[in-house]
Design a protein around this motif. Structure first.
Motif, PDB file in Angstrom:
ATOM      1  N   SER A  43       0.848  -1.191   0.000  1.00 48.21           N
ATOM      2  CA  SER A  43       0.000   0.000   0.000  1.00 48.21           C
ATOM      3  C   SER A  43       0.882   1.238   0.000  1.00 48.21           C
ATOM      4  CB  SER A  43      -0.899   0.021   1.238  1.00 48.21           C
ATOM      5  OG  SER A  43      -0.132   0.341   2.385  1.00 48.21           O
ATOM      6  N   ARG A  44       0.244   2.375  -0.277  1.00 51.59           N
ATOM      7  CA  ARG A  44       0.964   3.649  -0.243  1.00 51.59           C
ATOM      8  C   ARG A  44       1.344   4.028   1.178  1.00 51.59           C
ATOM      9  NH1 ARG A  44      -0.707   6.326  -5.642  1.00 51.59           N
ATOM     10  NH2 ARG A  44      -0.478   4.281  -6.597  1.00 51.59           N
ATOM     11  N   LYS A  45       0.681   3.397   2.144  1.00 55.44           N
ATOM     12  CA  LYS A  45       0.981   3.702   3.532  1.00 55.44           C
ATOM     13  C   LYS A  45       2.220   2.924   4.002  1.00 55.44           C
ATOM     14  CE  LYS A  45      -1.431   4.648   7.766  1.00 55.44           C
ATOM     15  NZ  LYS A  45      -1.994   3.754   8.768  1.00 55.44           N
ATOM     16  N   ASN A  46       2.296   1.632   3.638  1.00 50.97           N
ATOM     17  CA  ASN A  46       3.419   0.831   4.157  1.00 50.97           C
ATOM     18  C   ASN A  46       4.617   0.823   3.209  1.00 50.97           C
ATOM     19  OD1 ASN A  46       2.956  -1.234   2.189  1.00 50.97           O
ATOM     20  ND2 ASN A  46       1.426  -2.195   3.498  1.00 50.97           N
ATOM     21  N   GLY A  47       4.485   1.420   2.047  1.00 49.38           N
ATOM     22  CA  GLY A  47       5.614   1.523   1.126  1.00 49.38           C
ATOM     23  C   GLY A  47       6.150   0.174   0.668  1.00 49.38           C
ATOM     24  N   GLY A  48       5.356  -0.859   0.821  1.00 48.02           N
ATOM     25  CA  GLY A  48       5.801  -2.191   0.393  1.00 48.02           C
ATOM     26  C   GLY A  48       6.510  -2.957   1.484  1.00 48.02           C
ATOM     27  N   ASN A  49       6.596  -2.373   2.693  1.00 50.85           N
ATOM     28  CA  ASN A  49       7.296  -3.076   3.772  1.00 50.85           C
ATOM     29  C   ASN A  49       6.374  -4.101   4.431  1.00 50.85           C
ATOM     30  OD1 ASN A  49       8.952  -3.982   5.766  1.00 50.85           O
ATOM     31  ND2 ASN A  49       8.781  -2.131   7.035  1.00 50.85           N
ATOM     32  N   ILE A  50       6.163  -5.199   3.693  1.00 48.62           N
ATOM     33  CA  ILE A  50       5.306  -6.269   4.189  1.00 48.62           C
ATOM     34  C   ILE A  50       6.130  -7.536   4.372  1.00 48.62           C
ATOM     35  CG2 ILE A  50       3.317  -5.288   2.996  1.00 48.62           C
ATOM     36  CD1 ILE A  50       3.640  -7.596   0.928  1.00 48.62           C
ATOM     37  N   VAL A  51       7.446  -7.406   4.288  1.00 52.33           N
ATOM     38  CA  VAL A  51       8.327  -8.560   4.143  1.00 52.33           C
ATOM     39  C   VAL A  51       9.304  -8.615   5.322  1.00 52.33           C
ATOM     40  CG1 VAL A  51       9.952  -7.174   2.782  1.00 52.33           C
ATOM     41  CG2 VAL A  51       9.951  -9.649   2.527  1.00 52.33           C
TER      42      VAL A  51
END
Ligand SMILES: [Zn+2]
Lengths: 314, 258
Positions: free
Chosen positions: A54-62
């Protein structure tokens, strides 16, 4: 780019979306606020959010991680963007002055390698299959990430791995790392066991409390066979690609349970003649319904995998 | 190529806004629940000047987002209007080619069909059912563009498998006491004519015929139907054999007893 999608529509929106994204995102600060968590001697993990891009997490899901030895640092996965790679590097520099010697890309999915640019002066390793897939699809993945998370991606380009990983193990300082190449999640998946600490970096072969994703699995049967191999690895702690770290076999048990349920559900649906939309409406058992994003990932898996089960049933 | 599509989409949107002022009397107060800028335009194209209403009895099911925009599963179900239906039209407002199918269900088949379609971007997907009293009943669903978990959408392949398997049909009948379901897959590229100078090449007619040769399902297809399309139809009753017949826009005919 997407030109291998020969029978799709022309992807005409890509350029438009990009410029809008850069405009709308101007107010954000783009700080991933990475906080390494020490999970074993010399060993740190950066746990991402259990969310979608998302635009909120900037792709930091990993989840990414690193091991500090007296001869340098080993980094496992570089995150979703150049910005993330730089933030990871800065976080490591706060903990040690040691140089970053080896960097590993677990597989070709964008959240695991698009931080590579920040580590271009180290040796970046990946399985030969992973290197090929990044070369073929990396650009399309990066474009898609710009679309999904916006300006967090600024200046992100595909930095290919430097070296094909064709060794079983690697020693650095007093740590010995053993490599397990598998295929179940993406076609080329690297697991790394630090034999010194018993920490297994399991890559996306293992998700925990966050539903697994299937866009490039060679098949649920293959993934299930790989899971049996993972259970034989003598680890004391497991770092999944997404979700919390475990000290027991809970993560692999959940994986096996879900993979087996998914396989059976798809097979039964094909035998009963269900359409994709009917299958998508199937209720999830409670034990999976409470796993993060299970409903959305189930629907995605129907699109990825059900055609194979339909073909087998025709 | 991209330019050409953009041009036609833009001119359609301009036309759509100019049509805003000329909506059919009596329906003007019904705002589009999907709030599409194309609604007035597509309504004029597909429904013309006939009376219409939004109707929850026309159900369109689709996943919340288009994981693979070249293979989006949809189901159109107008069972609540069974017995009164003349024809069913499905379209996607924001596709460069909007029309998906026109279907004349007849009285031997349930008015419910599942298939997969191509979309260009997030779009309303609609079905309009013309009942015998001359009124269109419109249902629809909003389909979002690709979501994103761990990865981008899967990429298709350029495998020219179809060249040597064109028109091959795989099928299966699923029976119960009161009905029988046919599912079948037809190998066909379903080219839109909008990509890489590949001319349009698609299945445009589909019929399911009973043993006397009479069509129990009759459907016109358009390029937004996915490559190697898979269809699901439910027949009333569970007797007799059926023959599937298809023709593409190059005049190739394909036939198979199911
Ligand atoms: Zn992955």
């Amino acid at each position: 780019m997407l030109s291998n999608k020969s029978r799709a529509w022309v992807p005409l929106m890509a350029g438009l979306t990009l410029s809008l994204v850069s405009f709308c995102a101007a107010a954000q600060t783009f700080d991933y606020q990475l906080a390494p968590q020490q999970i074993a001697p010399d060993t740190w993990v950066l746990q991402g959010k259990m969310q979608d891009f998302s635009r909120k997490n900037g792709g930091n899901i990993v989840n990414t991680g690193f091991v500090v030895t007296e001869q340098g640092v080993v980094v496992f996965d570089t995150g979703p963007s150049h910005r993330y790679g730089k933030a990871l590097r800065a976080a490591i520099a706060k903990i040690t002055d040691q140089p970053i010697v080896h960097v590993l890309n677990s597989h070709h999915h964008p959240d695991h390698f698009l931080g590579n640019q920040a580590f271009a002066d180290s040796t970046i390793w990946a399985l030969p299959g992973t290197g090929q897939k990044i070369a073929q699809q990396g650009g399309a993945f990066a474009d898609n990430m710009y679309r999904l998370v916006g300006d967090w991606m600024r200046d992100t380009d595909v930095q290919l791995p430097h070296k094909p990983l064709e060794i079983d193990s690697l020693a650095l300082g007093n740590h010995r790392f053993r490599f397990y190449p598998m295929t179940g999640h993406s076609g080329a998946d690297l697991l790394m066991l630090d034999e010194t600490t018993g920490v297994l970096f399991a890559s996306d072969m293992v998700f925990y409390q966050r539903a697994l994703t299937t866009p490039h699995t060679p098949g649920l049967d293959i993934w299930q066979q790989d899971m049996a191999r993972i259970d034989e690895i003598p680890y004391r702690q497991l770092v999944p690609g997404h979700g919390p770290i475990v000290q027991d076999r809970a993560a692999t048990a959940q994986m096996r349970d879900y993979l087996s349920w998914l396989d059976t559900t798809f097979r039964n649906a094909a035998e009963q003649g269900l359409s994709m939309t009917e299958l998508m409406a199937t209720p999830l058992p409670d034990r999976f319904a409470e796993v993060r994003l299970s409903r959305a990932e189930f629907a995605r898996s129907v699109v990825h995998l059900y055609p194979r089960y339909e073909d087998a049933a025709f | 190529m991209a330019k050409r599509i953009t041009g036609s989409l833009l001119s359609a949107m301009v036309l759509a806004s100019s049509l805003l002022c000329s909506s059919v009397a009596g329906a003007a107060e019904q705002a589009d629940p999907l709030q599409s800028p194309m609604w007035d335009y597509t309504r004029q194209i597909f429904l013309g000047q006939m009376p219409w209403q939004f109707d929850a009895r026309v159900k369109v099911s689709a996943p919340p987002f288009a994981e693979d925009p070249t293979q989006v599963p949809i189901t159109v179900d107008a069972s609540a209007l069974d017995g009164e239906i003349d024809k069913v039209i499905a379209w996607a407002d924001l596709n460069p080619i909007q029309h998906i199918f026109t279907w004349f269900p007849g009285d031997k088949v349930k008015p419910r069909v599942s298939l997969r379609i191509k979309v260009q971007q997030a779009t309303p997907v609609r079905a309009a059912v013309l009942t015998r009293d001359g009124v269109w009943h419109v249902g629809g669903v909003q389909l979002e563009a690709a979501g994103g978990g761990c990865t981008a959408p899967s990429t298709g392949n350029a495998d020219p498998y179809w060249e040597s398997h064109l028109g091959e049909i795989a099928s299966r009948r699923f029976g119960s006491a009161q009905s029988s379901r046919y599912r079948f897959k037809v190998v066909h590229p379903m080219d839109t004519g909008l990509v890489n100078n590949i001319p349009e090449f698609f299945l445009e007619q589909l019929e399911l015929r009973d043993s006397a040769g009479k069509a129990v399902v009759k459907m016109q297809l358009y390029p937004p139907v996915s490559e190697n399309p898979v269809f699901t139809f439910d027949l009333k009753g569970n007797v007799g054999q059926h023959q599937l017949w298809l023709r593409d826009n190059s005049g190739n005919e394909f036939e198979q007893t199911l």
